[in-house]
Design a protein around this motif. Structure first.
Motif, short mmCIF file in Angstrom:
data_model
loop_
_atom_site.label_atom_id
_atom_site.label_comp_id
_atom_site.label_asym_id
_atom_site.label_seq_id
_atom_site.Cartn_x
_atom_site.Cartn_y
_atom_site.Cartn_z
N GLU A 37 0.86 -1.20 0.00
CA GLU A 37 0.00 0.00 0.00
C GLU A 37 0.89 1.24 0.00
N PRO A 38 0.62 2.20 -0.87
CA PRO A 38 1.49 3.38 -0.89
C PRO A 38 1.32 4.27 0.34
N GLU A 39 0.12 4.32 0.88
CA GLU A 39 -0.11 5.21 2.02
C GLU A 39 -0.61 4.42 3.23
N ILE A 40 0.22 4.39 4.24
CA ILE A 40 -0.15 3.71 5.49
C ILE A 40 0.22 4.63 6.64
N THR A 41 -0.68 4.78 7.60
CA THR A 41 -0.35 5.56 8.81
C THR A 41 -0.20 4.60 9.97
N GLN A 42 0.86 4.78 10.73
CA GLN A 42 1.06 3.97 11.94
C GLN A 42 0.59 4.76 13.16
#
Ligand code: SF4
Length: 222
Positions: A75-80
């Protein structure tokens, strides 16, 4: 008895959230006692020894495992979202400055001003607790009654009060500490004291300390 992980899995499933648990490829004991590596000076060494203090190799391995997993998702955009509390925000600063991850991190507890104590109270009010069976007390002991922080059982960051309580209330974990110390060349404490030195000290201390006093001293009973 349902484990905390099982309870959490069910809780998240009810909300449509999948829980994924990442496991290391090599065991903690193997890494601590047998892993071959090169020291900073380029000398071959065996065993990463105790984890904690300035040598938090377990943390590094954990972060690498998370990073690998996130990349595998493609996935290009992941928030942790990281659960660092408002009164330990220095840990978040360090994490940001390390810039070890390609994926941005958010710290919602810091944003909401939730301290460690707030978070513990919040969890307890909603029926979440961290307990272990204690042979000494012949009852389940809430780990937050005897430890300042629930972390790895062998973490070198534990203070003397926590270690004493492990010795008194969690003899199985204390035995694990002794077993690990036997395999390591490094003493557990930075002042050179091994787990066996601490055992002698705690045995003397235990003779003078009443079990009831220890619980009362924790501030969470009675
Ligand atoms: S809790 Fe302690 S032993 Fe566990 S990974 Fe962190 S520093 Fe290492």
């Amino acid at each position: 008895m349902e484990t905390l992980a099982e309870k959490m899995r069910g809780y998240l499933a009810d909300k449509g959230i999948k829980l994924t648990v990442l496991y290391p490829t090599e065991s903690f004991t193997y890494l601590a006692t047998k892993k071959e590596f090169l020291s900073r000076e380029g000398f071959p060494k065996k065993g990463l020894q105790w984890c904690g203090g300035r040598c938090r190799w377990g943390t590094a391995i954990k972060c690498q495992s998370i990073e690998r997993y996130l990349r595998s998702l493609g996935e290009p955009e992941i928030t942790q979202y990281v659960g660092i509390a408002a009164d330990e925000s220095i840990r978040a600063d360090r994490a940001i400055s390390n810039r070890r991850s390609h994926y941005p991190k958010e710290y919602p507890l810091i944003e909401w001003g939730m301290t460690e104590a707030d978070c513990l109270a919040y969890c307890r009010e909603r029926g979440w607790s961290w307990s272990e069976w204690s042979e000494t007390a012949q009852d389940f002991v809430d780990l937050y009654d005897i430890l300042d922080r629930v972390s790895c059982w062998c973490c070198r960051n534990k203070n003397l009060k926590e270690l004493y309580n492990v010795y008194r209330f969690l003899p199985d974990y204390w035995q694990k500490l002794e077993n690990l110390q036997q395999k390591l060349t490094m003493p557990y404490r930075r002042d050179g004291k091994t787990v066996f030195d601490l055992k002698e000290r705690f045995a003397r201390q235990a003779e003078q300390t009443d079990l009831f006093d220890v619980f009362m001293g924790s501030g969470n009973k009675g």
